[in-house]
Design an enzyme around this catalytic site. Structure first.
Site, PDB file in Angstrom:
ATOM      1  N   ASP A 257     -30.267  -0.352  48.404  1.00 13.05           N
ATOM      2  CA  ASP A 257     -29.792  -1.382  47.480  1.00 13.05           C
ATOM      3  C   ASP A 257     -30.260  -2.771  47.898  1.00 13.05           C
ATOM      4  O   ASP A 257     -30.267  -3.110  49.085  1.00 13.05           O
ATOM      5  CB  ASP A 257     -28.261  -1.364  47.433  1.00 13.05           C
ATOM      6  CG  ASP A 257     -27.704  -2.435  46.534  1.00 13.05           C
ATOM      7  OD1 ASP A 257     -27.796  -2.282  45.304  1.00 13.05           O
ATOM      8  OD2 ASP A 257     -27.190  -3.449  47.058  1.00 13.05           O
TER       9      ASP A 257
ATOM     10  N   TYR B 248     -30.992 -11.882  47.294  1.00 13.72           N
ATOM     11  CA  TYR B 248     -30.914 -11.657  48.736  1.00 13.72           C
ATOM     12  C   TYR B 248     -32.107 -12.314  49.430  1.00 13.72           C
ATOM     13  O   TYR B 248     -33.265 -11.962  49.174  1.00 13.72           O
ATOM     14  CB  TYR B 248     -30.898 -10.161  49.057  1.00 13.72           C
ATOM     15  CG  TYR B 248     -29.655  -9.433  48.608  1.00 13.72           C
ATOM     16  CD1 TYR B 248     -28.559 -10.105  48.085  1.00 13.72           C
ATOM     17  CD2 TYR B 248     -29.572  -8.050  48.704  1.00 13.72           C
ATOM     18  CE1 TYR B 248     -27.423  -9.435  47.676  1.00 13.72           C
ATOM     19  CE2 TYR B 248     -28.427  -7.363  48.300  1.00 13.72           C
ATOM     20  CZ  TYR B 248     -27.367  -8.064  47.780  1.00 13.72           C
ATOM     21  OH  TYR B 248     -26.237  -7.395  47.365  1.00 13.72           O
TER      22      TYR B 248
ATOM     23  N   SER C   7     -19.509  -3.007  51.280  1.00 13.80           N
ATOM     24  CA  SER C   7     -18.684  -3.625  52.314  1.00 13.80           C
ATOM     25  C   SER C   7     -17.555  -2.713  52.796  1.00 13.80           C
ATOM     26  O   SER C   7     -16.386  -3.118  52.826  1.00 13.80           O
ATOM     27  CB  SER C   7     -18.088  -4.953  51.802  1.00 13.80           C
ATOM     28  OG  SER C   7     -17.652  -5.757  52.866  1.00 13.80           O
TER      29      SER C   7
ATOM     30  N   CYS D 151     -17.127  -6.813  55.580  1.00 13.23           N
ATOM     31  CA  CYS D 151     -17.993  -7.827  56.216  1.00 13.23           C
ATOM     32  C   CYS D 151     -17.839  -7.841  57.736  1.00 13.23           C
ATOM     33  O   CYS D 151     -17.970  -8.891  58.382  1.00 13.23           O
ATOM     34  CB  CYS D 151     -17.708  -9.208  55.646  1.00 13.23           C
ATOM     35  SG  CYS D 151     -18.140  -9.388  53.899  1.00 13.23           S
TER      36      CYS D 151
ATOM     37  N   LYS E 221     -14.833  -6.044  66.053  1.00 14.42           N
ATOM     38  CA  LYS E 221     -15.453  -7.114  66.843  1.00 14.42           C
ATOM     39  C   LYS E 221     -14.663  -8.419  66.805  1.00 14.42           C
ATOM     40  O   LYS E 221     -14.866  -9.301  67.625  1.00 14.42           O
ATOM     41  CB  LYS E 221     -16.880  -7.366  66.350  1.00 14.42           C
ATOM     42  CG  LYS E 221     -16.963  -7.991  64.977  1.00 14.42           C
ATOM     43  CD  LYS E 221     -18.381  -8.337  64.565  1.00 14.42           C
ATOM     44  CE  LYS E 221     -19.191  -7.094  64.286  1.00 14.42           C
ATOM     45  NZ  LYS E 221     -20.522  -7.419  63.726  1.00 14.42           N
TER      46      LYS E 221
ATOM     47  N   ARG F 102     -21.584 -12.340  62.306  1.00 14.97           N
ATOM     48  CA  ARG F 102     -21.863 -12.922  61.002  1.00 14.97           C
ATOM     49  C   ARG F 102     -20.925 -14.092  60.710  1.00 14.97           C
ATOM     50  O   ARG F 102     -21.330 -15.100  60.121  1.00 14.97           O
ATOM     51  CB  ARG F 102     -21.718 -11.852  59.915  1.00 14.97           C
ATOM     52  CG  ARG F 102     -22.020 -12.349  58.514  1.00 14.97           C
ATOM     53  CD  ARG F 102     -21.798 -11.266  57.468  1.00 14.97           C
ATOM     54  NE  ARG F 102     -22.614 -10.091  57.716  1.00 14.97           N
ATOM     55  CZ  ARG F 102     -22.620  -9.022  56.903  1.00 14.97           C
ATOM     56  NH1 ARG F 102     -21.832  -9.002  55.844  1.00 14.97           N
ATOM     57  NH2 ARG F 102     -23.375  -7.989  57.176  1.00 14.97           N
TER      58      ARG F 102
ATOM     59  N   SER G  42     -27.050  -4.446  61.110  1.00 17.01           N
ATOM     60  CA  SER G  42     -28.035  -5.374  61.664  1.00 17.01           C
ATOM     61  C   SER G  42     -28.768  -4.782  62.862  1.00 17.01           C
ATOM     62  O   SER G  42     -29.740  -5.360  63.337  1.00 17.01           O
ATOM     63  CB  SER G  42     -27.362  -6.688  62.079  1.00 17.01           C
ATOM     64  OG  SER G  42     -26.336  -6.445  63.028  1.00 17.01           O
TER      65      SER G  42
ATOM     66  N   GLN H 137     -25.762   0.320  65.136  1.00 21.03           N
ATOM     67  CA  GLN H 137     -24.699   0.218  64.139  1.00 21.03           C
ATOM     68  C   GLN H 137     -24.910   1.217  63.011  1.00 21.03           C
ATOM     69  O   GLN H 137     -23.964   1.884  62.567  1.00 21.03           O
ATOM     70  CB  GLN H 137     -24.649  -1.203  63.556  1.00 21.03           C
ATOM     71  CG  GLN H 137     -24.096  -2.250  64.496  1.00 21.03           C
ATOM     72  CD  GLN H 137     -24.103  -3.629  63.853  1.00 21.03           C
ATOM     73  OE1 GLN H 137     -24.664  -3.815  62.774  1.00 21.03           O
ATOM     74  NE2 GLN H 137     -23.505  -4.599  64.522  1.00 21.03           N
TER      75      GLN H 137
END
Length: 390
Positions: free
Chosen positions: A137, A142, A267, A271, A277, A287, A348, A352
């Site tokens: 996607d 973006y 999401s 996020c 974290k 982020r 990222s 992950q």
């Protein structure tokens, strides 16, 4: 596939078929091909509404299995050659369309063309592709269009068959000028439904869906399409995670049953809030530490954000008992909703992504008891007059 956006800023294919057979109370290998529950038959012996629904589910399962067997036999392949069999990645229909998508997809928001290098982006796409992901996607907004370019460049470089991929993009925030944004004829074509029908008829896309539309707007689009013999949307992209449930669990199921619109959710970790974290503040490399994500930082350090972190700590023992991480539990929780066609992951780092893809192994463990445990901790299950997942 195209999505029109509003202005608001491990089971195998055979196991999927077996699940449908169990739901229908029928067995393909059985001579008795009638519903097993007497309550599903009328007094005259004919099938009632419930029995008819189960019969259709069984027929669909049988047709899928026959189609797959025919294809494999045609090309002299074994079942191990299918993506779902070799990777364990389940595939689901996108809404009630015939488009089959991996239940986990890879998103490019924030990361591609921004937070990560092109080399890392290529590694992420390779890991996803080799894990059975066929849904990628992106959107024109973006990274100011760079994400779309990077995505296309990687696909070309890797030499992946375009027919094996489902690429979704979104339109609205195209540029800074007034003529470069929105969904008017100057931007793509005047009316959204007519525009998407034109795009599909021209062969530029196969399906279209919506992103962040209200249920009323989606229903209106469907009505317009039917009235003027045009093509209606097949899915809605909606935010869905442990702390955002109303739309996907109450509004979209009704649309699915009425007009066949499926849910493609994004999401799943809120996020990164659910990643764990932010349990002790906002790390510098996260982020939320970025200047353009001040809103996320404010959400995390707010009173509601602290309450959410406490709930995540209460969920940790459940994850430990199931032998998974908290992010894997959160993604599997999204997937346990049968109305969700695919969950888009945003990562990222390769580590992950690999961790989040592991949610497929947790999905079979999401029993009713486990889901109820989670609901008792969250205490945010939205009220619904009817349970559409039954």
């Amino acid at each position: 596939m195209l999505s029109a956006r509003t202005g608001a800023a491990g089971s195998q294919i055979s196991e999927e078929n077996s699940k449908l057979r169990r739901q229908s109370g029928l067995s393909v290998g059985s001579k008795d091909r009638s519903p097993k529950k007497a309550s599903e038959k009328g007094k005259d012996g004919s099938l009632g509404p419930s029995g008819q629904t189960q019969l259709r589910a069984w027929q669909l399962a049988l047709a899928r299995e026959a189609e797959m067997n025919w294809y494999l036999k045609l090309w002299d392949l074994s079942s191990e050659h299918s993506t779902a069999s070799s990777t364990g990645m389940p595939h689901r229909n996108l809404g009630k369309s015939g488009l089959r998508v991996s239940c986990l997809g890879l998103g490019t928001w924030v990361t591609f063309g921004g937070q990560i290098s092109d080399e890392v982006a290529e590694r992420l796409m390779t890991i996803a592709y080799e894990s059975g992901v066929n849904l990628f996607d992106t959107a024109e907004v973006y990274a100011a269009g760079k994400a779309e370019v990077i995505l296309g460049s990687i696909i070309k470089k890797k030499g992946w068959r375009r027919s094996s991929l489902v690429i979704t993009t979104k339109l609205y925030w195209g540029g800074k000028a007034e003529t470069e944004r929105g969904l008017s004829r100057k931007h793509i074509i005047e009316e959204i439904v007519r525009a998407m029908t034109h795009v599909i008829n021209q062969g530029m896309a196969m399906y279209w869906g919506t992103s962040r539309w209200s249920a009323m707007e989606i229903m209106e689009a469907y009505s317009v399409a039917r009235q003027f013999n045009m093509i209606p949307p097949v899915c809605e992209q909606a935010e869905y995670h442990l702390f955002q449930r109303e739309k996907v669990e109450v509004q979209l199921p009704e649309l699915y049953h009425k007009i066949g619109v499926g849910a493609m959710t994004w999401s799943p970790l809120a996020c990164g809030i659910i990643s764990g974290k932010y349990g002790n503040g906002v790390p510098e490399s996260s982020r939320a530490s970025l200047k353009c994500y001040q809103w996320l930082k404010e959400r995390i350090i707010s009173e509601e954000g602290r309450k959410q972190q406490n709930k995540l700590k209460d969920l940790s023992p459940i994850a430990e008992r199931l032998g998974c991480t908290l992010p894997q539990l959160a993604v599997a929780w999204c997937l346990r909703n049968e109305g969700v066609s695919s969950v888009l992951l945003g990562s990222s780092t390769p580590e992950q992504l690999i961790e989040n893809l592991g949610a497929i192994q947790v999905l079979p463990k999401m029993t009713t008891h486990v889901v109820n445990e989670i609901d008792n901790i969250l205490r945010n299950k939205p009220y619904s007059k009817k349970d559409y997942r039954s």
